[in-house]
Design a protein around this motif. Structure first.
Motif, short mmCIF file in Angstrom:
data_model
loop_
_atom_site.label_atom_id
_atom_site.label_comp_id
_atom_site.label_asym_id
_atom_site.label_seq_id
_atom_site.Cartn_x
_atom_site.Cartn_y
_atom_site.Cartn_z
N THR A 177 0.74 -1.20 0.05
CA THR A 177 0.01 0.08 -0.07
C THR A 177 1.03 1.25 -0.07
O THR A 177 1.74 1.52 0.81
CB THR A 177 -0.91 -0.16 1.16
OG1 THR A 177 -1.51 -1.28 1.29
CG2 THR A 177 -1.74 1.23 1.19
N ASP A 178 0.80 2.08 -1.02
CA ASP A 178 1.39 3.25 -1.22
C ASP A 178 2.87 3.08 -0.73
O ASP A 178 3.44 3.90 -0.11
CB ASP A 178 0.94 4.31 -0.13
CG ASP A 178 -0.59 4.95 -0.55
OD1 ASP A 178 -0.65 4.88 -1.63
OD2 ASP A 178 -1.26 5.09 0.29
N GLY A 212 4.66 4.14 2.98
CA GLY A 212 3.95 2.73 2.70
C GLY A 212 4.11 1.75 3.48
O GLY A 212 5.13 1.90 4.62
N THR A 268 0.43 0.26 -5.05
CA THR A 268 -0.47 -0.19 -4.21
C THR A 268 -1.11 -1.47 -5.06
O THR A 268 -1.45 -1.37 -6.42
CB THR A 268 -1.68 0.46 -3.90
OG1 THR A 268 -1.44 1.55 -2.93
CG2 THR A 268 -2.69 -0.30 -3.14
#
Length: 368
Positions: free
Chosen positions: A22-23, A84, A49
């Motif tokens: 994620t990110d 992230g 992501t």
């Protein structure tokens, strides 16, 4: 002569996720002057992501410098992410220390691109493949030598090669040694960084078939980093397209190859070589103008707008989100292609390449 078998389409991503990203971000600081002040940053990866299901093969593709290898090294925690999260089996490993990561090395391994530079020329094959057992303190019933010889046989090498040195092997055989080393600890996830790009075309198909057979036999999950879109088509369940540190398209393999939606993906697929001259002359070859912008100072908003033939004013001011425009097909583009209607284009002319007859050929490797 052997040929690669084309991987059947599977819906593995609908199952349990082994890896969730994620990110994910990685910026390398630029330092100058006597005091080494930070004056900028190379934005190698900027907000990825995605997830990878158990037993799935996800391929990362894109031009050189788009951040594929950096992403792979962050997934294996050889690089520390700037931002992230990385979840492995639901556990956040993003900023684990070296000591805490040691047991995790059994679960995540990497196959390096260069089969020459990734093997110590002063060590025998037995020492190289057996190193993970010693580093992890793993005791085996039959001894390390027996385990290593079994691994060598598993990857298509002779167990008698145990006492030989890397320089005595061909490029394809060295890559098999690297694969054996990655398999030593029975990992769940393997990141393969350009596993066949340094090999002769005649050997590539053998290594691809080996990786797929090992996946079926051992239940492995792959994240494959590659340039060759023909190889990616044979190996992947899903394909993620990267451009200048961003994820621009993510879809099932067949969906992406028959109906690409991002202009960059369309341009990449139009460059795939086709041996059939009739099909090659019928397709449109898209040539992108200009060079890839510098990751030190990437374009604002959509990073592809400086080379995109569909770019408009909104592309320069507003970054497109990665949204799902078709089932399991996410795209980051304000003006996507092939987004409406059931008709599917085939810019790469690869729709008929899903049969073994359209696959890559391979000659047998010479003995060491």
């Amino acid at each position: 002569m052997t040929t690669t078998h084309v991987k059947p389409t599977a819906s593995k991503q609908a199952g349990e996720s082994l890896l969730q990203v994620t990110d994910l971000t990685k910026h390398f600081p630029i330092r100058r002057g006597l005091l080494q002040r930070v004056v900028g940053a190379v934005q190698a990866v900027d907000g990825l992501t995605f997830d990878v299901a158990r037993g799935e093969t996800l391929s990362l593709v894109g031009e050189s410098g788009c951040g594929k290898t950096t992403t792979g090294r962050m997934l294996t925690r050889l690089l520390e992410p700037t931002g992230g999260t990385i979840l492995l089996e639901g556990e956040d490993i993003t900023h684990w220390s070296t000591g805490k990561m040691r047991p995790l090395r059994r679960e995540v391994q990497i196959i390096f691109q260069d089969p020459y530079g990734s093997l110590n020329p002063r060590h025998t094959v037995g020492t190289i493949v057996g190193a993970p057992y010693h580093l992890q303190g793993i005791k085996t019933e039959r001894g390390v030598k027996a385990e290593v010889q079994e691994l060598l046989e598993l990857v298509g090498l002779n167990p008698e090669h145990y006492n030989r040195y890397p320089h005595e092997f061909s490029g394809g055989q060295r890559q098999r040694i690297g694969i054996a080393r990655a398999l030593a600890l029975k990992p769940k996830l393997i990141v393969a960084d350009e596993p066949v790009s340094a090999l002769d075309v005649s050997i590539q198909a053998q290594v691809i078939n080996l990786l797929e057979d090992l996946q079926d036999e051992l239940g492995l999950t792959y994240v494959v980093i590659a340039h060759d879109l023909s190889v990616v088509r044979h190996m992947s369940d899903r394909v993620a397209v990267m451009y200048l540190g961003n994820l621009v398209e993510l879809a099932d393999r067949d969906e992406l190859y028959t109906r690409p939606m991002h202009p960059y993906t369309t341009a990449l697929l139009s460059a795939v070589p086709i041996p059939d001259t009739q099909r090659r002359t019928k397709r449109e070859r898209i040539r992108l103008e200009g060079d890839v912008p510098s990751p030190v100072n990437p374009p604002p908003a959509c990073r592809f707008h400086t080379r995109c033939w569909k770019a408009q004013e909104i592309c320069k001011t507003e970054a497109p989100p990665l949204v799902e425009l078709a089932p399991r097909h996410r795209v980051a583009c304000h003006f996507p292609e092939n987004a409406e209607g059931p008709g599917a284009s085939d810019p790469a002319g690869l729709a008929s390449s899903t049969s073994p007859e359209g696959s890559l050929g391979a000659a047998q490797e010479p003995p060491a």
